[in-house]
Design a protein around this motif. Structure first.
Motif, PDB file in Angstrom:
ATOM      1  N   ALA A  65       3.415   6.501  -8.726  1.00 27.24           N
ATOM      2  CA  ALA A  65       4.533   7.184  -9.385  1.00 27.24           C
ATOM      3  C   ALA A  65       5.806   6.804  -8.652  1.00 27.24           C
ATOM      4  O   ALA A  65       5.799   6.581  -7.436  1.00 27.24           O
ATOM      5  CB  ALA A  65       4.333   8.697  -9.373  1.00 27.24           C
ATOM      6  N   ARG A  66       6.894   6.750  -9.403  1.00 27.53           N
ATOM      7  CA  ARG A  66       8.187   6.340  -8.843  1.00 27.53           C
ATOM      8  C   ARG A  66       9.083   7.563  -8.773  1.00 27.53           C
ATOM      9  O   ARG A  66       9.179   8.315  -9.744  1.00 27.53           O
ATOM     10  CB  ARG A  66       8.773   5.297  -9.789  1.00 27.53           C
ATOM     11  CG  ARG A  66      10.110   4.733  -9.408  1.00 27.53           C
ATOM     12  CD  ARG A  66      10.543   3.752 -10.524  1.00 27.53           C
ATOM     13  NE  ARG A  66      11.670   2.950 -10.111  1.00 27.53           N
ATOM     14  CZ  ARG A  66      12.925   3.327 -10.260  1.00 27.53           C
ATOM     15  NH1 ARG A  66      13.218   4.477 -10.803  1.00 27.53           N
ATOM     16  NH2 ARG A  66      13.913   2.534  -9.856  1.00 27.53           N
ATOM     17  N   ILE A  67       9.700   7.749  -7.624  1.00 23.73           N
ATOM     18  CA  ILE A  67      10.626   8.879  -7.501  1.00 23.73           C
ATOM     19  C   ILE A  67      11.895   8.551  -8.282  1.00 23.73           C
ATOM     20  O   ILE A  67      12.513   7.501  -8.062  1.00 23.73           O
ATOM     21  CB  ILE A  67      10.977   9.146  -6.016  1.00 23.73           C
ATOM     22  CG1 ILE A  67       9.695   9.475  -5.224  1.00 23.73           C
ATOM     23  CG2 ILE A  67      11.995  10.283  -5.896  1.00 23.73           C
ATOM     24  CD1 ILE A  67       9.913   9.579  -3.721  1.00 23.73           C
ATOM     25  N   GLU A  68      12.261   9.427  -9.204  1.00 24.37           N
ATOM     26  CA  GLU A  68      13.482   9.219 -10.000  1.00 24.37           C
ATOM     27  C   GLU A  68      14.680   9.846  -9.305  1.00 24.37           C
ATOM     28  O   GLU A  68      15.695   9.209  -9.105  1.00 24.37           O
ATOM     29  CB  GLU A  68      13.329   9.818 -11.404  1.00 24.37           C
ATOM     30  CG  GLU A  68      12.239   9.155 -12.240  1.00 24.37           C
ATOM     31  CD  GLU A  68      12.498   7.654 -12.449  1.00 24.37           C
ATOM     32  OE1 GLU A  68      13.648   7.200 -12.344  1.00 24.37           O
ATOM     33  OE2 GLU A  68      11.503   6.937 -12.686  1.00 24.37           O
TER      34      GLU A  68
ATOM     35  N   LYS B  95       0.843  -1.197   0.000  1.00 22.27           N
ATOM     36  CA  LYS B  95       0.000   0.000   0.000  1.00 22.27           C
ATOM     37  C   LYS B  95       0.883   1.253   0.000  1.00 22.27           C
ATOM     38  O   LYS B  95       1.816   1.362   0.780  1.00 22.27           O
ATOM     39  CB  LYS B  95      -0.899  -0.020   1.224  1.00 22.27           C
ATOM     40  CG  LYS B  95      -1.974   1.028   1.162  1.00 22.27           C
ATOM     41  CD  LYS B  95      -3.124   0.650   2.054  1.00 22.27           C
ATOM     42  CE  LYS B  95      -3.951   1.858   2.443  1.00 22.27           C
ATOM     43  NZ  LYS B  95      -4.314   2.729   1.339  1.00 22.27           N
ATOM     44  N   ILE B  96       0.560   2.147  -0.904  1.00 21.69           N
ATOM     45  CA  ILE B  96       1.324   3.394  -0.981  1.00 21.69           C
ATOM     46  C   ILE B  96       0.754   4.381   0.030  1.00 21.69           C
ATOM     47  O   ILE B  96      -0.430   4.667   0.035  1.00 21.69           O
ATOM     48  CB  ILE B  96       1.237   3.982  -2.405  1.00 21.69           C
ATOM     49  CG1 ILE B  96       1.893   3.033  -3.401  1.00 21.69           C
ATOM     50  CG2 ILE B  96       1.893   5.347  -2.462  1.00 21.69           C
ATOM     51  CD1 ILE B  96       1.674   3.398  -4.846  1.00 21.69           C
ATOM     52  N   GLN B  97       1.600   4.870   0.933  1.00 25.18           N
ATOM     53  CA  GLN B  97       1.121   5.727   2.017  1.00 25.18           C
ATOM     54  C   GLN B  97       1.102   7.206   1.649  1.00 25.18           C
ATOM     55  O   GLN B  97       0.290   7.956   2.149  1.00 25.18           O
ATOM     56  CB  GLN B  97       2.020   5.554   3.254  1.00 25.18           C
ATOM     57  CG  GLN B  97       2.033   4.147   3.821  1.00 25.18           C
ATOM     58  CD  GLN B  97       0.728   3.772   4.494  1.00 25.18           C
ATOM     59  OE1 GLN B  97      -0.165   4.598   4.643  1.00 25.18           O
ATOM     60  NE2 GLN B  97       0.593   2.530   4.891  1.00 25.18           N
ATOM     61  N   THR B  98       2.027   7.611   0.797  1.00 22.09           N
ATOM     62  CA  THR B  98       2.178   9.037   0.534  1.00 22.09           C
ATOM     63  C   THR B  98       1.406   9.435  -0.707  1.00 22.09           C
ATOM     64  O   THR B  98       1.669   8.914  -1.793  1.00 22.09           O
ATOM     65  CB  THR B  98       3.680   9.367   0.363  1.00 22.09           C
ATOM     66  OG1 THR B  98       4.364   8.879   1.506  1.00 22.09           O
ATOM     67  CG2 THR B  98       3.891  10.861   0.226  1.00 22.09           C
ATOM     68  N   ARG B  99       0.454  10.333  -0.523  1.00 22.61           N
ATOM     69  CA  ARG B  99      -0.375  10.767  -1.657  1.00 22.61           C
ATOM     70  C   ARG B  99      -0.186  12.258  -1.845  1.00 22.61           C
ATOM     71  O   ARG B  99      -0.191  13.014  -0.872  1.00 22.61           O
ATOM     72  CB  ARG B  99      -1.862  10.499  -1.398  1.00 22.61           C
ATOM     73  CG  ARG B  99      -2.197   9.078  -1.090  1.00 22.61           C
ATOM     74  CD  ARG B  99      -3.680   8.914  -0.784  1.00 22.61           C
ATOM     75  NE  ARG B  99      -4.490   8.948  -1.986  1.00 22.61           N
ATOM     76  CZ  ARG B  99      -5.362   9.878  -2.298  1.00 22.61           C
ATOM     77  NH1 ARG B  99      -5.552  10.899  -1.506  1.00 22.61           N
ATOM     78  NH2 ARG B  99      -6.057   9.826  -3.410  1.00 22.61           N
TER      79      ARG B  99
ATOM     80  N   ASP C  90      11.470   4.939  -4.475  1.00 29.78           N
ATOM     81  CA  ASP C  90      10.256   4.761  -3.670  1.00 29.78           C
ATOM     82  C   ASP C  90       9.031   5.194  -4.482  1.00 29.78           C
ATOM     83  O   ASP C  90       9.135   5.994  -5.403  1.00 29.78           O
ATOM     84  CB  ASP C  90      10.329   5.599  -2.381  1.00 29.78           C
ATOM     85  CG  ASP C  90      11.231   4.950  -1.329  1.00 29.78           C
ATOM     86  OD1 ASP C  90      11.489   3.739  -1.434  1.00 29.78           O
ATOM     87  OD2 ASP C  90      11.679   5.684  -0.417  1.00 29.78           O
ATOM     88  N   ARG C  91       7.874   4.667  -4.067  1.00 32.35           N
ATOM     89  CA  ARG C  91       6.650   5.005  -4.802  1.00 32.35           C
ATOM     90  C   ARG C  91       5.720   5.878  -3.966  1.00 32.35           C
ATOM     91  O   ARG C  91       5.621   5.730  -2.742  1.00 32.35           O
ATOM     92  CB  ARG C  91       5.942   3.730  -5.231  1.00 32.35           C
ATOM     93  CG  ARG C  91       6.659   3.098  -6.396  1.00 32.35           C
ATOM     94  CD  ARG C  91       5.928   1.963  -7.036  1.00 32.35           C
ATOM     95  NE  ARG C  91       6.605   1.644  -8.286  1.00 32.35           N
ATOM     96  CZ  ARG C  91       7.802   1.035  -8.359  1.00 32.35           C
ATOM     97  NH1 ARG C  91       8.430   0.676  -7.276  1.00 32.35           N
ATOM     98  NH2 ARG C  91       8.346   0.792  -9.537  1.00 32.35           N
ATOM     99  N   ILE C  92       5.050   6.779  -4.672  1.00 31.51           N
ATOM    100  CA  ILE C  92       4.030   7.618  -4.059  1.00 31.51           C
ATOM    101  C   ILE C  92       2.769   7.499  -4.916  1.00 31.51           C
ATOM    102  O   ILE C  92       2.801   6.866  -5.968  1.00 31.51           O
ATOM    103  CB  ILE C  92       4.475   9.102  -3.974  1.00 31.51           C
ATOM    104  CG1 ILE C  92       4.756   9.654  -5.370  1.00 31.51           C
ATOM    105  CG2 ILE C  92       5.706   9.247  -3.082  1.00 31.51           C
ATOM    106  CD1 ILE C  92       5.008  11.162  -5.393  1.00 31.51           C
TER     107      ILE C  92
END
Ligand code: SAH
Length: 248
Positions: free
Chosen positions: A55-58, A4-8, A41-43
């Motif tokens: 989305a993936r942080i580049e 589950k992605i926590q950061t929106r 990390d993913r948001i």
């Protein structure tokens, strides 16, 4: 099960899989220094139109983060059609009111001037920032629209009467909310809450004569305006709104 992605985060840009986005300095600070995320990390991102995307942080630059939009995680839903009309109140209380109204699903917030309204200046940018933060944390897919303050009488003069208006009436003469709403239809609704000084007697008389107005009591105690707004939205959502829907 997918992690589950926590950061929106709410963004203005269109969300299209494969596209690269640059986030604002504030959002970058939040991801890097508050959430302590790293590249890869993913948001989750939403914009009120395209649903929610992973989305993936580049990479992180000093004041900007670059992310790649991946797959859609939720389709856009039809938001509630529920307005809140409230007389502006002092800073801490209005911030609280906007946050809670957003969590409770309000789609539009209208600061309205009434006879006993004491606070005349409203910082709309701050209210919008509060609404965005509450939408992000409450897993909404849209942010309520924040309108500029206007005179209550003027707003009501151009009211579309297919939208019912629940008047939070502190006079003690209105029926309890549950009883008053039992015979009412679903559909577009608005909740109206007066200022800390209350409505003037003739304002209440004029409001009660309008065909779309449904006066309700929220119980025997005098609630502060922010409490009344939250109680009003909650009871309306429970009886005629999406209060019975399950979380996605
Ligand atoms: N000064 C007023 C109270 C104002 S409270 C007095 O003493 O009578 C601010 C607003 O909250 C009111 O205008 C009303 O819209 C709402 N409110 C407060 N208590 C309420 C109650 N028990 N039922 C319905 N609305 C209430």
């Amino acid at each position: 099960m997918a992690l589950k992605i926590q950061t929106r985060l709410f963004v203005d840009a269109a969300l299209v899989a494969g596209e690269v986005l640059e986030l604002s300095a504030d959002q970058t600070h939040y991801l890097k220094s508050v959430m302590r995320l790293d590249p890869a990390d993913r948001i989750a991102l939403f914009n009120g139109r395209d649903g929610e995307f992973a989305a993936r942080i580049e990479r992180f630059a000093r004041h900007a983060a670059t992310v790649t939009i991946e797959t859609q995680t939720r389709p856009q839903d039809a938001p509630c059609d529920l307005w809140l009309l409230f007389a502006p109140i002092k800073r801490a209380r209005i911030d609280f009111l906007v946050e809670k109204a957003t969590e409770l699903g309000a789609s539009a917030l209208y600061p309205v001037m009434t006879r006993h309204t004491m606070v005349e200046r409203v910082n709309l940018d701050r209210l919008l920032a509060n609404a965005i933060e509450a939408a992000e944390q409450s897993e909404r897919l849209s942010v309520p629209t924040i309108h500029a303050p206007q005179d209550l009488a003027r707003l009501l003069a151009s009211w579309d009467s297919s939208r019912q208006l629940m008047l939070c009436d502190e006079s003690g003469t209105a029926p309890p909310a549950a009883a008053a709403l039992a015979s009412r239809a679903r559909g577009p609704w608005a909740v109206l809450v007066g200022p800390e000084g209350g409505f003037a007697e003739d304002e209440l008389d004029a409001l009660r004569k309008l065909p779309f107005v449904c006066p309700v009591s929220l119980g025997p105690r005098v609630l502060r305006a922010d409490t009344a707004a939250i109680a009003g939205l909650a009871v309306l959502q429970a009886l005629l709104g999406d209060g019975s829907a399950a979380r996605p």
